[in-house]
Structure formats: structure tokens, C-alpha cells
Motif scaffolding. Sequence first.
Motif, PDB file in Angstrom:
ATOM      1  N   GLY A 146       1.244  -1.549  -0.090  1.00 45.08           N
ATOM      2  CA  GLY A 146       0.115   0.143   0.223  1.00 45.08           C
ATOM      3  C   GLY A 146       0.519   1.271  -0.174  1.00 45.08           C
ATOM      4  O   GLY A 146      -0.075   2.553  -0.336  1.00 45.08           O
ATOM      5  N   ALA A 147       1.538   1.253   0.463  1.00 49.32           N
ATOM      6  CA  ALA A 147       2.784   2.050   0.757  1.00 49.32           C
ATOM      7  C   ALA A 147       3.655   2.718  -0.426  1.00 49.32           C
ATOM      8  O   ALA A 147       3.592   3.890  -0.881  1.00 49.32           O
ATOM      9  CB  ALA A 147       3.732   1.985   2.045  1.00 49.32           C
TER      10      ALA A 147
ATOM     11  N   THR B  42       2.508   1.822  -3.399  1.00 53.77           N
ATOM     12  CA  THR B  42       1.290   2.600  -4.205  1.00 53.77           C
ATOM     13  C   THR B  42       0.565   3.855  -3.671  1.00 53.77           C
ATOM     14  O   THR B  42       0.326   5.317  -4.068  1.00 53.77           O
ATOM     15  CB  THR B  42      -0.755   1.997  -4.613  1.00 53.77           C
ATOM     16  OG1 THR B  42      -0.005   0.992  -4.540  1.00 53.77           O
ATOM     17  CG2 THR B  42      -1.640   3.296  -4.695  1.00 53.77           C
ATOM     18  N   ALA B  43       0.576   4.630  -2.786  1.00 52.60           N
ATOM     19  CA  ALA B  43       0.607   5.988  -2.140  1.00 52.60           C
ATOM     20  C   ALA B  43       1.903   6.746  -1.862  1.00 52.60           C
ATOM     21  O   ALA B  43       1.433   7.789  -2.600  1.00 52.60           O
ATOM     22  CB  ALA B  43       0.394   6.060  -0.404  1.00 52.60           C
ATOM     23  N   GLU B  44       3.059   6.304  -2.174  1.00 46.70           N
ATOM     24  CA  GLU B  44       4.119   6.693  -2.421  1.00 46.70           C
ATOM     25  C   GLU B  44       3.293   7.485  -4.045  1.00 46.70           C
ATOM     26  O   GLU B  44       4.454   8.798  -4.709  1.00 46.70           O
ATOM     27  CB  GLU B  44       5.408   5.953  -2.812  1.00 46.70           C
ATOM     28  CG  GLU B  44       6.134   6.652  -1.587  1.00 46.70           C
ATOM     29  CD  GLU B  44       7.558   5.270  -1.648  1.00 46.70           C
ATOM     30  OE1 GLU B  44       7.699   4.742  -2.407  1.00 46.70           O
ATOM     31  OE2 GLU B  44       7.663   5.903  -0.038  1.00 46.70           O
TER      32      GLU B  44
ATOM     33  N   SER C 227       8.047   2.304   2.907  1.00 47.96           N
ATOM     34  CA  SER C 227       8.584   3.279   1.625  1.00 47.96           C
ATOM     35  C   SER C 227      10.377   3.060   2.294  1.00 47.96           C
ATOM     36  O   SER C 227      10.204   3.512   2.916  1.00 47.96           O
ATOM     37  CB  SER C 227       7.272   4.713   2.761  1.00 47.96           C
ATOM     38  OG  SER C 227       8.032   5.643   2.175  1.00 47.96           O
TER      39      SER C 227
ATOM     40  N   ILE D 129      -9.229   4.447   0.110  1.00 50.77           N
ATOM     41  CA  ILE D 129      -8.204   5.200   0.076  1.00 50.77           C
ATOM     42  C   ILE D 129      -9.046   6.237  -0.514  1.00 50.77           C
ATOM     43  O   ILE D 129      -8.922   7.628  -0.328  1.00 50.77           O
ATOM     44  CB  ILE D 129      -7.063   5.113  -0.294  1.00 50.77           C
ATOM     45  CG1 ILE D 129      -6.127   4.406  -0.076  1.00 50.77           C
ATOM     46  CG2 ILE D 129      -5.909   5.856  -1.414  1.00 50.77           C
ATOM     47  CD1 ILE D 129      -5.283   2.970  -0.885  1.00 50.77           C
TER      48      ILE D 129
ATOM     49  N   SER E 287      -9.739  10.304   1.089  1.00 50.43           N
ATOM     50  CA  SER E 287      -9.743  11.388  -0.270  1.00 50.43           C
ATOM     51  C   SER E 287     -10.709  11.938  -0.566  1.00 50.43           C
ATOM     52  O   SER E 287     -10.113  13.494  -0.255  1.00 50.43           O
ATOM     53  CB  SER E 287      -8.722  10.717  -1.134  1.00 50.43           C
ATOM     54  OG  SER E 287      -7.237   9.694  -0.783  1.00 50.43           O
TER      55      SER E 287
END
Length: 362
Positions: free
Chosen positions: A119-120, A122-124, A209, A341, A345
Motif C-alpha cells: 500500500g505504501a 501505491t501511496a508514494e 516506504s 483510500i 481522499s
Amino acid sequence: MSSPTTTAEAPTAPTARRGRRAGGGLGRYILVRFALIIPTVWILMTVVFFLMRITGDPITAALGGRLTPDQLAERRAAAGYDRPLLVQYLDYLGSVLRGDFGTTYTDNTPVATVLATYGAATAELVVYSVIVALVVGVPLGMVAARFRDRWPDAVLRVGAILGYATPVFFVGLLLKLVFSVQLGWLPVAGRISSRGELTMGRITNPSPSYLLDAIRLGDGGLIVDVLTHAVLPAVALGLLTGGIFLRLVRTNLIGTLEMPYVDSARSRGVSEVRLATRHALRPALIPIVTVMGMQIAMMLGGAVLTETTFEWKGLGYMLAQYMQARDYVAVQGIVMMLAVIVAVSNFIVDVIAALIDPRVRY
């Protein structure tokens, strides 16, 4: 003598009521928007659950070609997939509420671990892409508005259309061909080099990350390694939204520049550059804030293709892998996480929009 006092104090009551209403309106709006997160996630989770079972139970879908019928029946009974569908659904909801998203059938990994691990990434990628979209869309939208109906405006509008109309995987392949294969400036794929992965192994408690871990190590070369691997995926995905931002900024900036208060400032000799950057830009950015949540949803959808193209191992990449393996338990968990997410958001964006423009609350 009391009459003047009454007349002077009378306007304060409506003002106080308006202040209370504005405060209450914002608080009520935030509560309502937050409460909508729950049904949004629940509806999508329910739809995915039943759609995944149109072709059968997850065990048969994932392991049907590798187990005998007796073994399949045994596994189905052990997992409870021989029970009525409604019972399975209620059991799944109970497990989700307890934080148990199940275990993947292809690699026997807890879905929660998959979500935390990938998940991190994709978030990055989404954060990098939003930065690219803003850097591309806002300044170029201002330039297009400044040169309205002239050749720079026409060129930028065509570029914006190409930006959000061209498939993201095609843009990714084109960027790889030019900047990685032909010029050799940037890495072809992955989130980090092999040497960087070895360096990351020195961290005792690594985070999901790579960028945070590189900063923790204080290794400048490793930070550059991580960021250079992110350039092409972020540009490929960011251009998709950057074109939309460009059109929004252009349209709204042109409308704002025609407002009476801008004409008044222009008559006082304020330069066009100052008018655009100081007087008209902030109102023109409000539509970008309001559509930011929707664009994040588009980015998450585009992340599946982008991560697959660049072998960026995030949720999108793993979703494609699990879908090919027909591992429906993993697919359900990843889709639910993406829904959370997007919902969160949108909530954050709606709150920011309400703070910027009070008209959004009513």
C-alpha cells in the motif's frame, strides 16, 4: 432614549445567527461527509464480494487446476465455502470488522500483510503523480489563460487533450523507450536498484516506504536512487491528471480575470502578471480542489496499468497478479483498501473545499 439603543443593537442578532449557522453548517457538513465513507466502502465491498463469486468459490477459482476434486471439496468445506452464500457474506463482514481480511490462496499470505507491504508503494506513486500534475497543470493553465485564443493557448489545449486522452500504459512505454532505452537517463522499471535493496537491508525495522527508509539512513545516493526510479511512473500517471488541471485552471482563470474586482485592480495599473498570480489564481484553484478526490480515484485506477508497465510493486501491480491467479480473497482485500483510500481522499478534499468556499456546505 431606548429606541436608538435598540436600533443599534438589532443588526447584531442576525449576524450572530449567521455565525452560528455557518459554524453549525460546517460541522454538520463534515459529519455527514464522514458518515458517507461507511456506506460507500460497504457498497463497493458487497458488489465485489458477489461479483467474485459469479464464477464459483475462491478456492476452486484459484486452485481448481492443481487439486483433485476430493481435495477441493475438503478445502472448500474447511474454509466454509460450502455454506449458503448469504452466510458466507455475513461471515466475511464480521471478519472485516475484526480486521481479518483473509489469507491469499496463491502464496498463503495474510491479506492485511499484502495491504501493509504494497500500500505504501501505491501511496508514494500517487503523491508523486499529484505533484507532477500540479506542477504541469497549474503553471501551464495560467499561461494558456494569459495567451487566450492565441497560439500558445491552442498548443497547450491540444497538449492537455493528449495528456488525458492517451492511455497511461502507452505513455509509460513511450517514456521508457525514450528516456531509458534510447537515452539511458532513467531506470527502466522497479522501485529501487538491486544495490539499493542491499543497502536497505541494513535497516533493522524497515518501513514500507523506500523513500522514508532512505531518508532514515541519511544516504543521499540512495535517496536519488529511489527518486529516479519514481520519475517515469509519476510522469506517466501525472500527465493524465495534469491535462485536466490545465483545462480547469485555464477556464476558471479566464472567468476570474473578467470579474469586476479584477477590472478595478486593472484600472489602478496593476500588471497582468500580478492580477493573475495574486488576485485571480486562488479562486481559480477552487475547482481543482473540488475535483481532486475524483482525480485520485482515477489515479488509483491508472496505477494498475502504470505499476504493471514499470513493475512498480504496489497495490495495482499485485491486484493484476492476483486477478491473473484468480485469487479472489486477495482481490477483495485490495479493492476494499483502494475504496477506503478513495473515500477518505474525497472526504479530505470536501472538507478543504468547504473551508475555502463556504457555498459548498449548503
